[in-house]
Design a protein around this motif. Structure first.
Motif, PDB file in Angstrom:
ATOM      1  N   PRO A  70     116.605  16.207 -14.334  1.00 52.20           N
ATOM      2  CA  PRO A  70     117.172  16.478 -15.658  1.00 52.20           C
ATOM      3  C   PRO A  70     116.659  15.490 -16.703  1.00 52.20           C
ATOM      4  CG  PRO A  70     118.818  15.475 -14.239  1.00 52.20           C
ATOM      5  CD  PRO A  70     117.618  15.740 -13.383  1.00 52.20           C
ATOM      6  N   SER A  71     116.849  15.834 -17.953  1.00 53.25           N
ATOM      7  CA  SER A  71     116.477  14.941 -19.048  1.00 53.25           C
ATOM      8  C   SER A  71     117.143  13.585 -18.829  1.00 53.25           C
ATOM      9  CB  SER A  71     116.927  15.549 -20.376  1.00 53.25           C
ATOM     10  OG  SER A  71     116.562  14.718 -21.433  1.00 53.25           O
ATOM     11  N   GLY A  72     116.384  12.503 -19.010  1.00 55.11           N
ATOM     12  CA  GLY A  72     116.916  11.161 -18.810  1.00 55.11           C
ATOM     13  C   GLY A  72     116.827  10.661 -17.382  1.00 55.11           C
ATOM     14  N   SER A  73     116.269  11.459 -16.468  1.00 53.50           N
ATOM     15  CA  SER A  73     116.208  11.072 -15.056  1.00 53.50           C
ATOM     16  C   SER A  73     115.053  10.145 -14.723  1.00 53.50           C
ATOM     17  CB  SER A  73     116.125  12.327 -14.172  1.00 53.50           C
ATOM     18  OG  SER A  73     114.903  13.011 -14.405  1.00 53.50           O
ATOM     19  N   GLY A  74     114.124   9.948 -15.660  1.00 54.60           N
ATOM     20  CA  GLY A  74     113.011   9.043 -15.413  1.00 54.60           C
ATOM     21  C   GLY A  74     111.670   9.727 -15.236  1.00 54.60           C
ATOM     22  N   ARG A  75     111.600  11.046 -15.470  1.00 55.94           N
ATOM     23  CA  ARG A  75     110.331  11.775 -15.301  1.00 55.94           C
ATOM     24  C   ARG A  75     109.230  11.179 -16.182  1.00 55.94           C
ATOM     25  NH1 ARG A  75     112.487  17.717 -16.763  1.00 55.94           N
ATOM     26  NH2 ARG A  75     112.431  16.613 -18.748  1.00 55.94           N
ATOM     27  N   SER A  76     109.508  11.100 -17.482  1.00 55.04           N
ATOM     28  CA  SER A  76     108.482  10.607 -18.415  1.00 55.04           C
ATOM     29  C   SER A  76     108.193   9.133 -18.193  1.00 55.04           C
ATOM     30  CB  SER A  76     108.907  10.858 -19.867  1.00 55.04           C
ATOM     31  OG  SER A  76     108.931  12.244 -20.131  1.00 55.04           O
ATOM     32  N   ASP A  77     109.210   8.349 -17.826  1.00 63.89           N
ATOM     33  CA  ASP A  77     109.005   6.926 -17.545  1.00 63.89           C
ATOM     34  C   ASP A  77     108.028   6.755 -16.388  1.00 63.89           C
ATOM     35  OD1 ASP A  77     109.950   4.296 -15.964  1.00 63.89           O
ATOM     36  OD2 ASP A  77     110.430   4.067 -18.090  1.00 63.89           O
ATOM     37  N   LEU A  78     108.245   7.502 -15.308  1.00 62.71           N
ATOM     38  CA  LEU A  78     107.348   7.429 -14.153  1.00 62.71           C
ATOM     39  C   LEU A  78     105.960   7.926 -14.545  1.00 62.71           C
ATOM     40  CD1 LEU A  78     106.800   6.873 -11.180  1.00 62.71           C
ATOM     41  CD2 LEU A  78     107.779   9.126 -10.651  1.00 62.71           C
ATOM     42  N   ALA A  79     105.893   9.015 -15.300  1.00 64.23           N
ATOM     43  CA  ALA A  79     104.596   9.542 -15.729  1.00 64.23           C
ATOM     44  C   ALA A  79     103.839   8.517 -16.568  1.00 64.23           C
ATOM     45  CB  ALA A  79     104.792  10.835 -16.516  1.00 64.23           C
ATOM     46  N   LEU A  80     104.527   7.829 -17.475  1.00 64.09           N
ATOM     47  CA  LEU A  80     103.876   6.813 -18.305  1.00 64.09           C
ATOM     48  C   LEU A  80     103.279   5.689 -17.467  1.00 64.09           C
ATOM     49  CD1 LEU A  80     106.346   6.549 -21.296  1.00 64.09           C
ATOM     50  CD2 LEU A  80     103.921   7.142 -21.436  1.00 64.09           C
ATOM     51  N   ARG A  81     104.016   5.244 -16.454  1.00 66.65           N
ATOM     52  CA  ARG A  81     103.499   4.182 -15.592  1.00 66.65           C
ATOM     53  C   ARG A  81     102.296   4.670 -14.787  1.00 66.65           C
ATOM     54  NH1 ARG A  81     107.704   2.396 -12.076  1.00 66.65           N
ATOM     55  NH2 ARG A  81     109.011   4.093 -12.775  1.00 66.65           N
ATOM     56  N   LEU A  82     102.355   5.926 -14.318  1.00 65.55           N
ATOM     57  CA  LEU A  82     101.221   6.485 -13.582  1.00 65.55           C
ATOM     58  C   LEU A  82      99.994   6.597 -14.486  1.00 65.55           C
ATOM     59  CD1 LEU A  82     103.160   9.229 -11.615  1.00 65.55           C
ATOM     60  CD2 LEU A  82     101.847   7.366 -10.569  1.00 65.55           C
ATOM     61  N   ILE A  83     100.207   7.044 -15.727  1.00 65.39           N
ATOM     62  CA  ILE A  83      99.103   7.166 -16.684  1.00 65.39           C
ATOM     63  C   ILE A  83      98.519   5.791 -16.990  1.00 65.39           C
ATOM     64  CG2 ILE A  83      98.555   7.784 -19.082  1.00 65.39           C
ATOM     65  CD1 ILE A  83     100.703  10.097 -18.672  1.00 65.39           C
ATOM     66  N   ASP A  84      99.380   4.800 -17.110  1.00 69.78           N
ATOM     67  CA  ASP A  84      98.918   3.437 -17.356  1.00 69.78           C
ATOM     68  C   ASP A  84      98.042   2.940 -16.206  1.00 69.78           C
ATOM     69  OD1 ASP A  84      98.998   1.094 -19.100  1.00 69.78           O
ATOM     70  OD2 ASP A  84     100.139   0.138 -17.485  1.00 69.78           O
ATOM     71  N   GLU A  85      98.242   3.494 -15.024  1.00 69.80           N
ATOM     72  CA  GLU A  85      97.472   3.105 -13.839  1.00 69.80           C
ATOM     73  C   GLU A  85      96.302   4.049 -13.566  1.00 69.80           C
ATOM     74  OE1 GLU A  85     100.353   2.921 -10.687  1.00 69.80           O
ATOM     75  OE2 GLU A  85     101.442   1.273 -11.625  1.00 69.80           O
ATOM     76  N   GLY A  86      96.029   4.974 -14.499  1.00 64.72           N
ATOM     77  CA  GLY A  86      94.841   5.817 -14.345  1.00 64.72           C
ATOM     78  C   GLY A  86      95.069   7.304 -14.183  1.00 64.72           C
ATOM     79  N   ALA A  87      96.308   7.743 -13.986  1.00 69.51           N
ATOM     80  CA  ALA A  87      96.574   9.183 -13.911  1.00 69.51           C
ATOM     81  C   ALA A  87      96.375   9.792 -15.299  1.00 69.51           C
ATOM     82  CB  ALA A  87      98.004   9.431 -13.424  1.00 69.51           C
ATOM     83  N   LYS A  88      96.352  11.112 -15.365  1.00 68.29           N
ATOM     84  CA  LYS A  88      96.225  11.813 -16.644  1.00 68.29           C
ATOM     85  C   LYS A  88      97.384  12.796 -16.789  1.00 68.29           C
ATOM     86  CE  LYS A  88      91.313  11.259 -16.963  1.00 68.29           C
ATOM     87  NZ  LYS A  88      90.018  11.878 -17.010  1.00 68.29           N
ATOM     88  N   LEU A  89      97.866  12.912 -18.009  1.00 63.38           N
ATOM     89  CA  LEU A  89      98.946  13.852 -18.293  1.00 63.38           C
ATOM     90  C   LEU A  89      98.432  15.282 -18.209  1.00 63.38           C
ATOM     91  CD1 LEU A  89     101.906  14.251 -19.338  1.00 63.38           C
ATOM     92  CD2 LEU A  89     100.916  14.332 -21.638  1.00 63.38           C
ATOM     93  N   ILE A  90      99.219  16.131 -17.579  1.00 60.56           N
ATOM     94  CA  ILE A  90      98.966  17.563 -17.637  1.00 60.56           C
ATOM     95  C   ILE A  90      99.862  18.140 -18.737  1.00 60.56           C
ATOM     96  CG2 ILE A  90      99.151  19.775 -16.433  1.00 60.56           C
ATOM     97  CD1 ILE A  90      98.531  18.219 -13.816  1.00 60.56           C
TER      98      ILE A  90
END
Length: 153
Positions: free
Chosen positions: A25-45
């Motif tokens: 759900p909103s506020g569960s940490g999805r975007s937070d985790l995605a941001l950290r992954l992107i900072d480590e080299g992942a790419k946003l879909i």
């Protein structure tokens, strides 16, 4: 040839060219985790909504067709706003579905689980998105694949 598609709430990233769907759900940490992954080299879909496509016996994850062009490649960073980040425009093979869970809700050695979309199953993980090791665990899961983690054969 794509035979069916489904739009759902979630955040999707590409890790080493493989799609990962972050659910919760909103506020569960999805975007937070995605941001950290992107900072480590992942790419946003895609942020907030993703589109799943069935292509024969494969599930692909991508940006919803209805997403305005001006929002593609942007992710919400709570307290900061919408930020443009490295992204991919081509649908990726869905490698993992990840549910955002509190640490107390996660088994130490979980049995294999899956999520089903459009009649196909994808391996499912439960992660605490705020754990310091969350990005490392997810990268390891992508690198290894579900068949190379004991109990997930």
């Amino acid at each position: 040839m794509t035979t069916a598609s489904l739009r759902i709430d979630g955040v999707a990233v590409s890790i080493d060219g493989k799609g990962v769907l972050l659910r919760g759900p909103s506020g569960s940490g999805r975007s937070d985790l995605a941001l950290r992954l992107i900072d480590e080299g992942a790419k946003l879909i895609s942020d907030e909504q993703v589109e799943l496509h069935r292509d024969g016996e494969r599930l692909l994850i991508g940006v919803p067709e209805v997403m305005p062009e001006r929002l593609k490649g942007y992710i919400e960073a709570r307290g900061l706003g919408l930020a443009q980040v490295p992204h991919v425009d081509v649908p990726q093979l869905l490698a993992w579905v990840v549910d955002m869970k509190d640490r107390a809700q996660i088994d130490r050695l979980p049995a294999a689980q899956s999520a089903e979309y459009l009649g196909l199953k994808a391996p499912l993980l439960k992660l605490d998105p705020f754990s310091l090791s969350a990005t490392a665990k997810l990268r390891l899961a992508v690198r290894c694949g579900p068949g190379h983690i004991l109990g997930r054969e």
